[in-house]
Design an enzyme around this catalytic site. Structure first.
Site, short mmCIF file in Angstrom:
data_model
loop_
_atom_site.label_atom_id
_atom_site.label_comp_id
_atom_site.label_asym_id
_atom_site.label_seq_id
_atom_site.Cartn_x
_atom_site.Cartn_y
_atom_site.Cartn_z
N GLU A 212 0.82 -1.22 0.00
CA GLU A 212 0.00 0.00 0.00
C GLU A 212 0.85 1.26 0.00
OE1 GLU A 212 -2.33 3.41 1.42
OE2 GLU A 212 -0.53 2.53 2.33
N GLU A 213 1.95 1.26 0.73
CA GLU A 213 2.76 2.47 0.85
C GLU A 213 3.39 2.88 -0.48
OE1 GLU A 213 2.69 4.45 3.17
OE2 GLU A 213 2.24 3.39 5.03
#
Length: 341
Positions: A212-213
């Site tokens: 996600e990052e």
């Protein structure tokens, strides 16, 4: 809170998340769950519901901010390349771990090259960037050859010391509460559903994503039957924000645009009906697994909630009351009816 502490203490920069995914698998093992890993290494947990024609998906991510060795410098220190969106000043002075490709771990500290005020006149003014920031390794090394002799090379992962602490006043402060606080909440929710023998109204998938990052954690492995997709991530706190550390934050809009209006109103209604403290907010510089799924072209109703996290992408903090209101809203949500598209 203790589970959150366990999670943040497992190094898991994006791209190197096998250990923490294995931890989640082990913690949920023995519950008779359908679990599998996708090719990206994320974990998908499925609980069959009464309605198997329409599905829900909830997601939280275990990957965290970190860095990678960009250069082994001639002075025996390491130049870094960021993993994720943070600022160098947020990690200056932080202890770290360097993991070599063989799995050996070394410790170090992230510092400015011009740190000593007794030597560098511009110690306070020098730019905090990838040119000046370096890792001081806790080994007797004076040049790049001695560093390489340890097995440290370009491409090795660097993780930040979380410095996790739970206070008597109910706070937890640590790096990587984004988004391991949410992962802990989903794990607790899954355990509760199974231990109480509860049948959910819809087949529900829980994706523990791991990229996600860097923007694409939750954009795949979404079953075709999925109608609603709820990302559980942090609520951003700062000037102009309504989110705080004591309530559940319900996102109306982030940098990707508005979240589904009907689902947002449904979440607000559930919070009000069940006496939960909540705030509706807009996160101006933010994206989630749900927005990544929308960008990937999935035809879903998408939403975003989370605990309020102070000092996001730095040394973060939240309060147990925010965790409680968030996980309680999740509990009511998974047992509620779907919204109309």
């Amino acid at each position: 809170m203790e589970l959150i502490k366990q999670l943040v203490e497992i190094p898991s920069p994006s791209g190197n998340t096998q250990e923490i995914i294995r931890f989640v698998e082990d913690e949920l093992g023995g519950l008779g769950l359908e679990m599998k890993r996708n090719h990206k290494g994320a974990l998908l947990v499925t609980i069959q519901g009464e309605d198997q024609s329409r599905h829900r998906m909830l997601t939280a991510h275990v990957d965290a901010l970190g860095a990678m060795v960009k250069e082994v410098k001639g002075n025996g220190r390491l130049r870094l390349s960021m993993i994720g969106g943070f600022r160098w000043n947020a990690v200056e002075g932080e202890n770290c771990k360097i993991e070599t490709s063989s799995g050996k771990i070394y410790t170090g500290t992230i510092l400015m090259h011009q740190t000593s005020v007794h030597v560098y006149k511009d110690a306070g003014e020098a730019k905090r960037d990838e040119v000046n920031i370096e890792v001081r390794i806790d080994e007797k090394v004076r040049n790049d050859e001695e560093v390489r002799a340890l097995g440290i090379e370009v491409g090795d992962f660097v993780s930040f010391d979380p410095r996790a602490e739970i206070t008597d006043s109910g706070f937890i402060k640590s790096r990587h509460l984004d988004d391991k606080a949410s992962v802990a909440m989903l794990m607790k929710l899954i355990r509760h559903i199974r231990s109480e023998g509860i049948t959910l109204p819809y087949t529900t998938h829980f994706l523990i994503s791991n990229n996600e990052e860097i923007g694409y954690g939750g954009n795949s492995n979404i079953p075709a039957e999925t109608v609603e997709y709820l990302a559980v991530d942090m609520g951003a706190i700062g000037d102009g924000q309504s989110t705080d550390e004591y309530t559940v934050s319900i996102c109306a809009k982030d940098s990707s645009g508005p979240y589904h209006y009907g689902l947002r109103k449904h979440l607000v209604r559930l919070a009000e009906e069940n006496g939960l403290d909540y705030k509706v907010d807009i996160y101006p510089y933010y994206g989630s697994d749900a927005s990544a799924a929308i960008r990937a072209g999935f035809d879903i109703v998408h939403g975003l909630i989370g605990a309020g996290i102070d000092s996001s992408h730095a040394y973060e903090r939240t309060h147990e009351s925010s965790i409680l209101h968030t996980e309680t809203l999740l509990w009511h949500y998974v047992r509620s009816s779907m919204v109309d598209a």
